[in-house]
Motif scaffolding. Structure first.
Motif, PDB file in Angstrom:
ATOM      1  N   LEU A 395       5.917  10.524  -9.047  1.00 18.78           N
ATOM      2  CA  LEU A 395       6.768   9.569  -8.947  1.00 18.78           C
ATOM      3  C   LEU A 395       6.892   8.338 -10.375  1.00 18.78           C
ATOM      4  O   LEU A 395       7.380   8.024 -10.964  1.00 18.78           O
ATOM      5  CB  LEU A 395       7.995   9.263  -8.091  1.00 18.78           C
ATOM      6  N   VAL A 396       5.789   7.541  -8.832  1.00 11.41           N
ATOM      7  CA  VAL A 396       5.077   5.943  -9.761  1.00 11.41           C
ATOM      8  C   VAL A 396       4.691   6.195 -10.821  1.00 11.41           C
ATOM      9  O   VAL A 396       4.805   5.092 -12.155  1.00 11.41           O
ATOM     10  CB  VAL A 396       4.328   5.835  -8.880  1.00 11.41           C
ATOM     11  N   SER A 397       3.691   6.925 -11.360  1.00 13.07           N
ATOM     12  CA  SER A 397       3.141   7.737 -12.755  1.00 13.07           C
ATOM     13  C   SER A 397       4.593   7.597 -13.227  1.00 13.07           C
ATOM     14  O   SER A 397       3.796   7.099 -14.936  1.00 13.07           O
ATOM     15  CB  SER A 397       2.006   8.540 -12.953  1.00 13.07           C
ATOM     16  N   LEU A 398       5.662   8.469 -13.523  1.00 14.31           N
ATOM     17  CA  LEU A 398       6.561   8.843 -13.993  1.00 14.31           C
ATOM     18  C   LEU A 398       6.707   7.180 -15.101  1.00 14.31           C
ATOM     19  O   LEU A 398       7.260   6.773 -16.303  1.00 14.31           O
ATOM     20  CB  LEU A 398       7.552   9.724 -13.686  1.00 14.31           C
ATOM     21  N   LEU A 399       7.625   7.092 -14.088  1.00 11.89           N
ATOM     22  CA  LEU A 399       8.457   5.435 -14.089  1.00 11.89           C
ATOM     23  C   LEU A 399       7.316   4.556 -14.751  1.00 11.89           C
ATOM     24  O   LEU A 399       8.369   3.062 -15.782  1.00 11.89           O
ATOM     25  CB  LEU A 399       9.003   4.255 -12.787  1.00 11.89           C
ATOM     26  N   VAL A 400       6.020   4.408 -15.194  1.00  7.19           N
ATOM     27  CA  VAL A 400       4.987   3.174 -15.495  1.00  7.19           C
ATOM     28  C   VAL A 400       4.628   4.128 -17.046  1.00  7.19           C
ATOM     29  O   VAL A 400       3.891   3.337 -17.537  1.00  7.19           O
ATOM     30  CB  VAL A 400       4.417   2.492 -15.104  1.00  7.19           C
ATOM     31  N   SER A 430       7.292  -4.546 -12.968  1.00  5.66           N
ATOM     32  CA  SER A 430       5.937  -5.151 -11.993  1.00  5.66           C
ATOM     33  C   SER A 430       4.950  -3.876 -10.864  1.00  5.66           C
ATOM     34  O   SER A 430       6.456  -3.274 -10.574  1.00  5.66           O
ATOM     35  CB  SER A 430       6.835  -5.916 -11.311  1.00  5.66           C
ATOM     36  N   LEU A 431       4.124  -3.700 -10.760  1.00  3.91           N
ATOM     37  CA  LEU A 431       3.745  -2.220  -9.982  1.00  3.91           C
ATOM     38  C   LEU A 431       2.720  -3.289  -8.897  1.00  3.91           C
ATOM     39  O   LEU A 431       1.748  -3.755  -9.098  1.00  3.91           O
ATOM     40  CB  LEU A 431       2.805  -1.901 -11.137  1.00  3.91           C
ATOM     41  N   LEU A 432       3.217  -3.009  -7.589  1.00  3.45           N
ATOM     42  CA  LEU A 432       2.343  -2.994  -6.659  1.00  3.45           C
ATOM     43  C   LEU A 432       1.627  -2.322  -5.767  1.00  3.45           C
ATOM     44  O   LEU A 432       1.547  -1.169  -5.331  1.00  3.45           O
ATOM     45  CB  LEU A 432       3.233  -4.158  -5.688  1.00  3.45           C
ATOM     46  N   HIS A 433       0.172  -2.395  -6.237  1.00  2.56           N
ATOM     47  CA  HIS A 433      -0.623  -0.923  -5.314  1.00  2.56           C
ATOM     48  C   HIS A 433      -0.681  -1.103  -3.890  1.00  2.56           C
ATOM     49  O   HIS A 433      -0.944  -2.604  -3.295  1.00  2.56           O
ATOM     50  CB  HIS A 433      -2.098  -1.110  -5.918  1.00  2.56           C
ATOM     51  N   GLN A 494      -4.392 -11.259   2.393  1.00  4.95           N
ATOM     52  CA  GLN A 494      -4.344 -12.252   0.957  1.00  4.95           C
ATOM     53  C   GLN A 494      -4.237 -11.909  -0.104  1.00  4.95           C
ATOM     54  O   GLN A 494      -3.806 -12.519  -1.407  1.00  4.95           O
ATOM     55  CB  GLN A 494      -5.621 -13.578   1.181  1.00  4.95           C
ATOM     56  N   ARG A 495      -5.108 -11.227  -0.832  1.00  5.24           N
ATOM     57  CA  ARG A 495      -5.334 -10.683  -1.985  1.00  5.24           C
ATOM     58  C   ARG A 495      -3.629  -9.212  -2.038  1.00  5.24           C
ATOM     59  O   ARG A 495      -3.151 -10.251  -3.429  1.00  5.24           O
ATOM     60  CB  ARG A 495      -6.289  -8.745  -1.463  1.00  5.24           C
ATOM     61  N   GLN A 496      -3.085  -9.026  -1.633  1.00  6.24           N
ATOM     62  CA  GLN A 496      -1.862  -8.807  -1.973  1.00  6.24           C
ATOM     63  C   GLN A 496      -0.870  -9.615  -1.958  1.00  6.24           C
ATOM     64  O   GLN A 496      -0.148  -9.132  -2.997  1.00  6.24           O
ATOM     65  CB  GLN A 496      -1.095  -7.703  -0.070  1.00  6.24           C
ATOM     66  N   ARG A 497      -0.514 -10.866  -1.159  1.00  4.65           N
ATOM     67  CA  ARG A 497      -0.090 -11.959  -1.496  1.00  4.65           C
ATOM     68  C   ARG A 497      -0.089 -12.737  -3.088  1.00  4.65           C
ATOM     69  O   ARG A 497       0.713 -12.867  -3.672  1.00  4.65           O
ATOM     70  CB  ARG A 497      -0.016 -12.976  -0.447  1.00  4.65           C
ATOM     71  N   VAL A 498      -1.911 -13.107  -3.108  1.00  8.83           N
ATOM     72  CA  VAL A 498      -2.133 -13.238  -4.776  1.00  8.83           C
ATOM     73  C   VAL A 498      -1.292 -12.135  -5.274  1.00  8.83           C
ATOM     74  O   VAL A 498      -0.537 -12.457  -7.139  1.00  8.83           O
ATOM     75  CB  VAL A 498      -3.515 -13.174  -4.594  1.00  8.83           C
ATOM     76  N   ALA A 499      -1.399 -11.036  -5.108  1.00 12.02           N
ATOM     77  CA  ALA A 499      -0.767  -9.586  -6.451  1.00 12.02           C
ATOM     78  C   ALA A 499       0.456  -9.863  -6.540  1.00 12.02           C
ATOM     79  O   ALA A 499       1.813  -9.886  -7.690  1.00 12.02           O
ATOM     80  CB  ALA A 499      -0.960  -8.734  -5.930  1.00 12.02           C
ATOM     81  N   VAL A 511      11.229  -3.212 -10.118  1.00 17.91           N
ATOM     82  CA  VAL A 511      10.039  -3.264  -9.515  1.00 17.91           C
ATOM     83  C   VAL A 511       9.493  -2.228  -8.512  1.00 17.91           C
ATOM     84  O   VAL A 511      10.218  -1.165  -8.038  1.00 17.91           O
ATOM     85  CB  VAL A 511       9.795  -4.634  -8.775  1.00 17.91           C
ATOM     86  N   ILE A 512       7.715  -1.574  -8.796  1.00 19.69           N
ATOM     87  CA  ILE A 512       7.766  -0.274  -8.131  1.00 19.69           C
ATOM     88  C   ILE A 512       6.591  -1.183  -6.614  1.00 19.69           C
ATOM     89  O   ILE A 512       5.267  -1.923  -7.280  1.00 19.69           O
ATOM     90  CB  ILE A 512       6.994   0.751  -8.815  1.00 19.69           C
ATOM     91  N   LEU A 513       6.670  -0.640  -5.622  1.00 14.91           N
ATOM     92  CA  LEU A 513       5.218  -0.914  -4.742  1.00 14.91           C
ATOM     93  C   LEU A 513       5.268   0.520  -3.718  1.00 14.91           C
ATOM     94  O   LEU A 513       5.589   1.347  -3.776  1.00 14.91           O
ATOM     95  CB  LEU A 513       6.126  -1.618  -3.104  1.00 14.91           C
ATOM     96  N   ASP A 514       3.762   1.324  -4.222  1.00 16.66           N
ATOM     97  CA  ASP A 514       2.900   1.761  -4.072  1.00 16.66           C
ATOM     98  C   ASP A 514       2.415   1.999  -2.278  1.00 16.66           C
ATOM     99  O   ASP A 514       1.382   0.828  -2.370  1.00 16.66           O
ATOM    100  CB  ASP A 514       2.500   1.911  -5.154  1.00 16.66           C
TER     101      ASP A 514
END
Length: 601
Positions: A395-400, A430-433, A494-499, A511-514
């Motif tokens: 579903l996420v792949s379809l949205l982007v 905005s996609l956050l993996h 920390q990496r996630q917050r930078v993202a 916004v899509i959060l995966d």
């Protein structure tokens, strides 16, 4: 059959280079002119020596139709020799530089074109193909093609032209002796034909083996933590050694065949030279040709035989370049599955209404989503939960638009995604993996990737909102601290917050959060969730998650199972009406495959 395959590979290579070479017609034309001039000076170069020999022979009493040698004549011929040699060297230099510049520019342009092409290929392509082999095609295969154009292609063209001109001149000088040269050329063609095919096959195997070698090395080094933790060094080293030995055997076979062709050519040249020396000597004694003519003929013979020797030497290189060219052509032949339509609909900044209507989708012919329908409005936070493999990531792949549905429609603000400009669509999302991807560079540069025109104040504001600023200021150089490959010098949180700061700076309406909090410790997860709240405020948000806290913070929860929606509603209502959802929440949301609804409650 093998010959047709070899010619087809060469044709594909030349067609691949044609668009990039066409932009440098002037440089290539200048190189060709200089090359032809060099051939002309090479043909003229032995003539001063012929005249010196004939004039000296006349002075010594030989019966030749040539004026006797004088100091002035010898000085003039010496000067002519210097001039011809210098002009030949100059034109050779100009041709080499012209082709070198053209080769470098064509390779650079081709490499950029391939990289853009690969970036546009689907996620399915990248999942099926190993990245190290793709990188090798972009970098080393193109470099090999370029190297051969400069070191083999240029000399080969010059040698073929020289060979034709020299044979014509020798036929005029002495038709009988020229038959010996023609016989040597014919024998070389017969010998080289079979060897060239075998060299081409071996070269293709070598390039394939090198691709496997690069894949093995890249895979083991990218997972070095697992390799070391499980003591797999010896196993991986053996795999690398096996791939290395296979590549070595193919490379040795190619070089052995090339060396055999070169030495066979040396034998043909040696026999032809001996026949010309004996036959020419007898004809000079018989008065059929002057001593100067014999010297001129043997000089031409030596010049003519050099192209044969060089062609034998360059056959292997050209075969390698053709093998590399075919690998690159195969990559370029892959057509992107997701492209911008010819006349896209322009929507600018979207409001954020996302809809999926009776959507079917899947991978490799296996359907994952079966007629799924879903809508998310601006300001709504929709948590997508359910067992692994249910279709949430699809579903996420379809949205982007990383993939398109096989049936049904996915739309943004009422416009089907397939009608929108691809860059414009993705600028609205905005996609956050789960694994925050950072690039080698500074913290500031990684945040600014969200909006490359942002100034330092905007970057810092986004960092503060994402709870990044405090820990960044503790780094050795603050925002100018360089993070390692994939952000390896920072912790997962920390990496996630930078993202998240990067996504905040992007300011997209969707916004899509995966799985944005998966794998984080409770303290880091709490900080990330706090940053996510700032990110999603007022935006259309879809959050794929196995985290109960994320689901409970959502305005709506959608449970997907076996590619269908089986639960849909506010989390408080589902807590009251669905035992399966209550059990899932009680387990912390992490029982990925243990809790199933099995159908509508």
């Amino acid at each position: 059959m093998a010959e047709r395959i070899r010619r087809r590979a060469l044709t594909r290579t030349l067609r691949l280079l044609a668009p990039d070479a066409g932009a440098h017609k002037g440089l290539l034309t200048g190189g060709v002119i200089a090359l032809l001039a060099e051939v002309g000076f090479r043909v003229l170069e032995p003539w001063p020596m012929k005249h010196v020999v004939d004039s000296v022979s006349a002075s010594l009493g030989a019966d030749v139709s040539h004026r006797p040698a004088t100091l002035g004549l010898l000085l003039w011929l010496g000067a002519a020799q210097v001039a011809l040699t210098a002009l030949r060297a100059l034109t050779n230099y100009l041709a080499t530089v012209a082709f070198a510049l053209a080769g470098s520019r064509v390779a650079s342009s081709l490499r950029a074109r391939i990289f853009r092409h690969v970036q546009g290929l689907s996620l399915q392509f990248h999942a099926r193909n190993r990245s190290a082999d793709t990188v090798q095609r972009i970098v080393s295969d193109v470099a090999r093609m370029q190297d051969v154009v400069i070191t083999a292609g240029l000399p080969l063209v010059a040698n073929v032209v020289t060979l034709v001109v020299m044979v014509v001149v020798m036929a005029v000088l002495d038709p009988l002796l020229s038959l010996v040269v023609l016989g040597a050329i014919g024998l070389f063609v017969l010998v080289s034909a079979g060897n060239s095919r075998r060299i081409a096959v071996a070269a293709r195997r070598t390039r394939t083996g090198e691709g496997h070698l690069a894949n093995t090395a890249q895979e083991s080094l990218s997972a070095i933590q697992v390799v070391q933790a499980y003591g797999l060094e010896e196993l991986i080293a053996e795999r690398f050694g096996s791939a290395n030995r296979t590549s070595l055997r193919s490379g040795v076979a190619s070089r052995r065949l090339s060396a055999r062709l070169e030495r066979t050519t040396d034998g043909i040249i040696g026999v032809a030279t001996a026949v010309v020396l004996v036959g020419g000597g007898l004809r000079a004694l018989a008065g059929a040709m002057s001593l100067g003519d014999l010297v001129l003929f043997t000089s031409y013979l030596r010049t003519t035989m050099k192209p044969l020797r060089d062609m034998a030497k360059y056959t292997g290189r050209i075969a390698q370049a053709t093998a590399s060219g075919e690998r690159v052509a195969d990559l370029m032949a892959v057509r992107p599955e997701i492209v911008t339509p010819a006349h896209p609909v322009r929507i600018g900044r979207a409001h954020g209404l996302v809809r999926l209507d009776d959507v079917h989708a899947g991978y490799e012919g296996a359907e994952v989503l079966h007629g799924l329908s879903l809508a998310a409005a601006p300001g709504e936070i929709v948590a997508l939960i359910g067992p692994s493999g249910a279709g949430k990531s699809t579903l996420v792949s379809l949205l982007v638009r990383a993939q398109d549905p096989t049936a049904g429609r996915v739309s943004l603000d009422g416009h089907p995604l397939c009608e929108l400009d691809l860059d414009e669509l993705r600028a609205n999302v905005s996609l956050l993996h789960q694994e925050a991807v950072l690039f080698t560079g500074t913290v500031r540069e990684n945040i600014r990737l969200g909006r490359r025109g942002a100034d330092d104040a905007e970057v810092e504001a986004a960092a503060r909102a994402a709870r990044v600023h405090d820990f960044v200021m503790e780094l050795p150089e603050g925002y100018d601290t360089v993070v390692g490959e994939r952000g390896g010098t920072l912790s997962g949180g920390q990496r996630q917050r930078v993202a998240i700061a990067r996504a905040l700076l992007r300011d997209a309406p969707v916004v899509i959060l995966d799985e944005a909090t998966t794998g984080l410790d409770p303290a880091s997860a709490a900080l990330v969730l706090d940053a996510i709240e700032r990110l999603v405020a007022g935006r259309t948000t879809l959050a794929v998650t196995h985290d109960a806290e994320v689901a409970l913070r959502a305005t709506r929860v959608v449970w997907i199972e076996d590619g269908r929606i089986v639960l849909d509603g506010p989390p408080q209502e589902l807590m009251a009406s669905s035992r399966a959802f209550r059990d899932w929440v009680a387990a912390g949301g992490h029982a990925r495959d243990g809790t199933r609804v099995g159908g509508p409650p």
